[in-house]
Design an enzyme around this catalytic site. Structure first.
Site, short mmCIF file in Angstrom:
data_model
loop_
_atom_site.label_atom_id
_atom_site.label_comp_id
_atom_site.label_asym_id
_atom_site.label_seq_id
_atom_site.Cartn_x
_atom_site.Cartn_y
_atom_site.Cartn_z
N HIS A 190 0.85 -1.19 0.00
CA HIS A 190 0.00 0.00 0.00
C HIS A 190 0.88 1.25 0.00
CE1 HIS A 190 -3.79 -2.07 1.87
NE2 HIS A 190 -3.29 -2.75 0.86
N GLU A 211 0.88 3.84 1.90
CA GLU A 211 1.36 4.21 3.23
C GLU A 211 2.54 3.34 3.65
OE1 GLU A 211 -3.24 4.37 3.61
OE2 GLU A 211 -1.76 3.31 2.41
N CYS A 252 -6.03 1.78 5.81
CA CYS A 252 -6.68 0.53 6.23
C CYS A 252 -6.11 0.14 7.60
CB CYS A 252 -6.42 -0.56 5.19
SG CYS A 252 -4.72 -1.18 5.21
N CYS A 277 -2.27 -0.53 7.56
CA CYS A 277 -1.47 0.69 7.49
C CYS A 277 -1.57 1.50 8.78
CB CYS A 277 -1.90 1.53 6.28
SG CYS A 277 -1.53 0.71 4.71
#
Length: 146
Positions: free
Chosen positions: A55, A57, A85, A88
């Site tokens: 992801h 992040e 999410c 993260c």
């Protein structure tokens, strides 16, 4: 009207989201800022790397920690186009980041709907920066998938 700091850096995160869009990745972008300087830029690379943890992040946290030479992101701010999410948010908790700024809420997969206390208690959160523009890019991405 003078652009504020959150808007300035969110625009950089939005540029990263556009790079993800152009690579046929879910268009989420992130930057990490320390002392008014971008120290990490990232976007989703889940499809490119065939890695569910890639992801924006997570990529940004790794790059920022590498830049700073340590695992903690004290004094830093994450700008990300979509609410983190739980995975993260957990990584952000462990990084001890000071501030998280995101554009749009993810009602299905965002940490606030699943586990709102996941962030470090000292982290502050701002949301809604450029939400209309970010939502438009996300909607266009998924419209193209249909």
């Amino acid at each position: 009207m003078k652009e504020n700091q959150d808007e300035f850096f969110m625009k950089a995160a939005m540029q990263e989201a556009q790079l993800a869009f152009d690579k046929d990745e879910v268009p989420i972008g992130a930057v990490i800022v320390c002392q008014n300087q971008i120290i990490a830029r990232a976007h989703n690379l889940v499809e490119t790397l065939n890695d569910v943890t890639a992801h924006a992040e997570m990529q940004a946290i790794t790059a920022a920690a590498d830049y700073l030479g340590g695992k903690y992101l004290n004094g830093c701010t994450l700008y990300v186009t979509v609410e983190p999410c739980p995975m993260c948010a957990g990584a952000l908790y462990w990084s001890q980041i000071d501030k998280i700024v995101y554009g749009i809420t993810d009602e299905k997969r965002g940490y606030t709907s699943i586990s709102p206390k996941l962030l470090h208690p000292k982290s502050t959160v701002v949301s809604g920066i450029f939400k209309d523009e970010i939502l438009k890019l996300i909607q266009q991405f998924f419209l193209n998938k249909r």
